[in-house]
Write a protein that holds these residues in place. Structure first.
Motif, PDB file in Angstrom:
ATOM      1  N   ALA A  84      22.779  -6.950 -21.057  1.00 37.98           N
ATOM      2  CA  ALA A  84      22.687  -7.690 -19.800  1.00 37.98           C
ATOM      3  C   ALA A  84      22.532  -6.732 -18.633  1.00 37.98           C
ATOM      4  N   ALA A  85      21.922  -7.225 -17.561  1.00 36.94           N
ATOM      5  CA  ALA A  85      21.786  -6.483 -16.311  1.00 36.94           C
ATOM      6  C   ALA A  85      21.797  -7.483 -15.166  1.00 36.94           C
ATOM      7  N   PRO A  86      22.235  -7.057 -13.975  1.00 43.28           N
ATOM      8  CA  PRO A  86      22.247  -7.976 -12.829  1.00 43.28           C
ATOM      9  C   PRO A  86      20.857  -8.113 -12.209  1.00 43.28           C
ATOM     10  N   GLY A  87      20.513  -9.354 -11.852  1.00 43.13           N
ATOM     11  CA  GLY A  87      19.277  -9.628 -11.132  1.00 43.13           C
ATOM     12  C   GLY A  87      19.596  -9.924  -9.682  1.00 43.13           C
ATOM     13  N   PHE A  88      19.056  -9.113  -8.766  1.00 47.74           N
ATOM     14  CA  PHE A  88      19.353  -9.237  -7.340  1.00 47.74           C
ATOM     15  C   PHE A  88      18.293 -10.088  -6.641  1.00 47.74           C
ATOM     16  N   PHE A 249      16.424  -5.090  -2.663  1.00 46.02           N
ATOM     17  CA  PHE A 249      15.551  -5.115  -3.834  1.00 46.02           C
ATOM     18  C   PHE A 249      15.608  -6.479  -4.516  1.00 46.02           C
ATOM     19  N   GLN A 250      14.441  -7.032  -4.847  1.00 41.77           N
ATOM     20  CA  GLN A 250      14.379  -8.275  -5.608  1.00 41.77           C
ATOM     21  C   GLN A 250      13.965  -7.938  -7.040  1.00 41.77           C
ATOM     22  N   GLY A 251      14.891  -8.093  -7.954  1.00 41.09           N
ATOM     23  CA  GLY A 251      14.656  -7.759  -9.349  1.00 41.09           C
ATOM     24  C   GLY A 251      15.956  -7.327  -9.996  1.00 41.09           C
ATOM     25  N   ALA A 252      15.848  -6.738 -11.164  1.00 42.68           N
ATOM     26  CA  ALA A 252      17.030  -6.337 -11.931  1.00 42.68           C
ATOM     27  C   ALA A 252      17.154  -4.822 -11.949  1.00 42.68           C
TER      28      ALA A 252
END
Length: 411
Positions: A84-88, A249-252
């Motif tokens: 898993a990773a965070p999506g901002f 930033f928009q993305g992970a």
């Protein structure tokens, strides 16, 4: 069903399964948990800070206690290895690590920052200056250290989606940095590494240099002297998703590590390969384990065929920059192991329709036979049928097998 990685006469292929030090755990969702083999590979290189990162996962795994915290509620995204990773959201979400000397170039004279980034847009909704975002960094007014930057496709410097990294004087101003500028595909993971080195000086780099790597490959190196950069020990926190709350930033972003030395290309390539190949290798290991069961059942073999197909698809989807030759050999060896297990299972008579082989197993055996005999068209169905029936015996009728053969050959 086609199995494109089947190859003729590969029974003699040696199988090498790489077991990475450290435990592998699987979450209830079936995805690899934070304690993955990738994490073990990074920790073996002794970072001074390592944040695997996921919503709700804020700890520093390096042992130095540099735990952070999220602002906002990032979504849960999936990395190439299943972690898993965070999506901002690109508006107001980020992760903060309090200031510490271990996060500065001045600690040892060398700082390496490594991360996986996945931009989800080409135009960032909340950018700054000429049209870029600072997606990670340590710096605030009067306390500037270093930053990771990405430009929107449209910007006033004609730097479409350039990805860069900079070292600054404490006072700010122009920084010394390195970059790569390639076409970016939204949703594609990129392995990013920035090194700032004031120790290994030379006539070309009298006060040190910056380096930037993409996917483990050195792309650019630049002198700190060009902008008279002398890194200082600032007090700003380190942030991920932003630097100082001006652009976002928009993305992970995941698997962020900080080191107090310069990593080699070999180390970085190991990390890149581990991210992309560990899941495939673990799946292939499971295939061998099931194939070794003495009294394996049709249902167990069915599930193992599905594992094989999953590994095959993942191998086909690996990025072009990876060398896939070894994995293809491992896949072929796993296919051979599974085929032999199915062959042994079918050697026992199974009277009655309820005990006959599933269509999934028949498709697998037929695909193997087509590759082994190098069958090219429905006209070769007869020879393939004879080969298959010598294996499946009472587990299927000849008519049904022929229908499946013709279907595969027609595709």
């Amino acid at each position: 069903m086609k199995f494109p990685f089947f190859r003729k006469k590969h029974a003699s292929l040696a199988m090498t399964i790489m077991l990475v030090a450290g435990s592998i755990s699987i979450a209830s969702s079936g995805l690899a948990s934070a304690a993955s083999s990738y994490d073990a590979a990074v920790l073996a290189d002794q970072p001074v800070g390592y944040w695997p990162l996921a919503p709700g996962v804020t700890t520093d795994s390096s042992g130095n206690g540099l735990n952070g915290s999220f602002t906002g509620s990032p979504t849960t995204e999936t990395m190439p290895n299943g972690d898993a990773a965070p999506g901002f959201n690109g508006i107001d979400q980020y992760f903060t690590i309090p200031d510490h000397d271990l996060l500065e170039v001045t600690n040892t004279g060398i700082l390496t920052v490594e991360a996986w980034m996945r931009p989800d847009v080409l135009e960032f909704p909340k950018s700054e200056s000429s049209g870029y975002v600072h997606w990670m960094g340590k710096g605030e007014p009067g306390q500037h250290s270093w930053v990771a930057r990405m430009y929107s496709f449209t910007n006033t410097e004609n730097r479409p989606n350039r990805i860069s990294g900079y070292s600054f004087n404490m006072s700010g101003g122009l920084g010394a940095g390195s970059y790569f500028q390639d076409a970016v595909t939204p949703g594609e993971w990129i392995h990013y590494t920035l090194t700032i080195n004031t120790v290994d000086v030379s006539s070309s780099y009298p006060t040190g240099y910056t380096k930037i790597f993409k996917n483990g490959v050195l792309r650019d190196q630049d002198s700190l002297l060009g902008y008279n950069i002398i890194p200082g020990d600032g007090t700003a926190p380190m942030r991920i998703g932003t630097r100082n709350l001006v652009s976002f930033f928009q993305g992970a972003i995941g698997k962020v590590a900080v080191y107090d030395y310069e990593l080699t290309s070999a180390q970085l390539n190991q990390h890149v390969n581990e991210m992309h190949t560990a899941n495939i290798e673990n799946t292939l290991q499971k295939i061998h384990e099931t194939a070794a069961i003495e009294s394996v059942t049709n249902d167990e073999l069915d599930r193992t065929v599905d594992l094989y197909r999953d590994a095959e698809q993942k191998l086909g989807a690996l990025p072009a920059y990876l060398d896939k030759a070894a994995l293809k050999e491992q896949l072929a060896a796993a296919e051979e192991s599974l085929f032999n297990a199915i062959k042994a299972y079918m050697a026992s008579p199974q009277p009655g329709n309820k005990d006959r082989a599933s269509e999934r197993l028949l498709d697998f055996v037929i695909a193997h036979a087509i590759a082994e005999l190098d069958a090219q068209s429905p006209g070769d169905a007869g020879s393939v049928q004879g080969y298959v029936m010598s294996i499946v015996r009472s587990h299927a009728t000849g008519q049904h097998v022929k229908q499946l053969i013709v279907k595969q050959l027609a595709n």
